[in-house]
Design a protein around this motif. Sequence first.
Motif, PDB file in Angstrom:
ATOM      1  N   LEU A 153       0.836  -1.204   0.000  1.00  0.00           N
ATOM      2  CA  LEU A 153       0.000   0.000   0.000  1.00  0.00           C
ATOM      3  C   LEU A 153       0.869   1.252   0.000  1.00  0.00           C
ATOM      4  O   LEU A 153       1.816   1.363   0.780  1.00  0.00           O
ATOM      5  CB  LEU A 153      -0.908   0.023   1.226  1.00  0.00           C
ATOM      6  N   HIS A 154       0.536   2.180  -0.869  1.00  0.00           N
ATOM      7  CA  HIS A 154       1.206   3.485  -0.878  1.00  0.00           C
ATOM      8  C   HIS A 154       0.120   4.546  -0.970  1.00  0.00           C
ATOM      9  O   HIS A 154      -0.483   4.742  -2.019  1.00  0.00           O
ATOM     10  CB  HIS A 154       2.170   3.594  -2.053  1.00  0.00           C
ATOM     11  N   LEU A 155      -0.146   5.213   0.166  1.00  0.00           N
ATOM     12  CA  LEU A 155      -1.255   6.156   0.238  1.00  0.00           C
ATOM     13  C   LEU A 155      -0.765   7.573   0.534  1.00  0.00           C
ATOM     14  O   LEU A 155       0.091   7.780   1.403  1.00  0.00           O
ATOM     15  CB  LEU A 155      -2.255   5.744   1.323  1.00  0.00           C
ATOM     16  N   ASN A 156      -1.337   8.536  -0.192  1.00  0.00           N
ATOM     17  CA  ASN A 156      -1.140   9.949   0.101  1.00  0.00           C
ATOM     18  C   ASN A 156      -2.357  10.427   0.882  1.00  0.00           C
ATOM     19  O   ASN A 156      -3.490  10.088   0.534  1.00  0.00           O
ATOM     20  CB  ASN A 156      -1.026  10.755  -1.200  1.00  0.00           C
ATOM     21  N   MET A 157      -2.124  11.238   1.920  1.00  0.00           N
ATOM     22  CA  MET A 157      -3.241  11.664   2.767  1.00  0.00           C
ATOM     23  C   MET A 157      -2.820  12.855   3.623  1.00  0.00           C
ATOM     24  O   MET A 157      -1.628  13.192   3.705  1.00  0.00           O
ATOM     25  CB  MET A 157      -3.667  10.520   3.673  1.00  0.00           C
ATOM     26  N   ASP A 158      -3.780  13.456   4.293  1.00  0.00           N
ATOM     27  CA  ASP A 158      -3.483  14.461   5.304  1.00  0.00           C
ATOM     28  C   ASP A 158      -2.934  13.761   6.536  1.00  0.00           C
ATOM     29  O   ASP A 158      -3.366  12.654   6.883  1.00  0.00           O
ATOM     30  CB  ASP A 158      -4.744  15.244   5.674  1.00  0.00           C
ATOM     31  N   LYS A 159      -2.007  14.397   7.202  1.00  0.00           N
ATOM     32  CA  LYS A 159      -1.332  13.741   8.324  1.00  0.00           C
ATOM     33  C   LYS A 159      -2.284  13.411   9.468  1.00  0.00           C
ATOM     34  O   LYS A 159      -2.041  12.481  10.253  1.00  0.00           O
ATOM     35  CB  LYS A 159      -0.192  14.613   8.835  1.00  0.00           C
ATOM     36  N   GLU A 160      -3.411  14.165   9.580  1.00  0.00           N
ATOM     37  CA  GLU A 160      -4.359  13.930  10.671  1.00  0.00           C
ATOM     38  C   GLU A 160      -5.031  12.571  10.608  1.00  0.00           C
ATOM     39  O   GLU A 160      -5.542  12.080  11.622  1.00  0.00           O
ATOM     40  CB  GLU A 160      -5.439  15.029  10.669  1.00  0.00           C
TER      41      GLU A 160
END
Length: 246
Positions: free
Chosen positions: A46-53
């Motif tokens: 899995l390689h996910l981009n997201m907001d750190k929250e």
Amino acid sequence: MKASIRFKLKAINRFANRATLVALLVYVSLMVWFHFPKTTFNSGVLHLNMDKEIKQHVIRAEPEIISRLKRSEFYSDAFTLKMTIASHNFQYTVMVPYFPRSFGAAYPFFNYAFIAPIDAQTGEIIAGARTKLQPATPSLEDVIAHEGIHLMVNKALGSVKARFLPTWKYEGYAEHISPPKHRDAKKMLADFCGDTLEDSASSDYFLYRLAVGHLMEAKGMKGRDVFESELEFSDVLSEVKSLRCL
């Protein structure tokens, strides 16, 4: 007169081409901007981009997601399943303009998936994606695993072949391998048998799962066998009803 008309048509054509180019540049710019949230999560597969929250929620969900992905015959540790979790509904609408009310979407030709916004406090899909046609909200595990299965199918079959699979096979396989917990399958089966199943996207996905599940469990078919078969959805459902609605 004819020369004047040709001139006007050429002018309109030039304007349309320039307008299309500007729109494309604006859209690509927005996509690039939205593609780089504040942090990433990389577990190998899995390689996910997201907001750190919301990273804590992804870390919590990761073992269950991987467990579901491994149920698929197409799973491989060599795969990298890339996704972006949107920060808010507008961002998701730009990412997925054709399915703005969906919970997630995988693009075969890009081998990339986008996930609807996640509530930073609860880790749940934001209810803005909930509609009359999709009255219940799936979990984070449900959505990421579902889209991850799509990405694995895309990689295994090739983008073109995956893109043109019948919807019931493409979605039904993902639903069968990773059954969403927010749907009451027992009640929906009873409604199906009684011809009272409501007309909704949730019901459609349940029927896709029912058909593919029958082929894989009762018929012993693999996912690839299902994809390559020439079976009709209506015929499979009729067989399911004759066997399960006694």
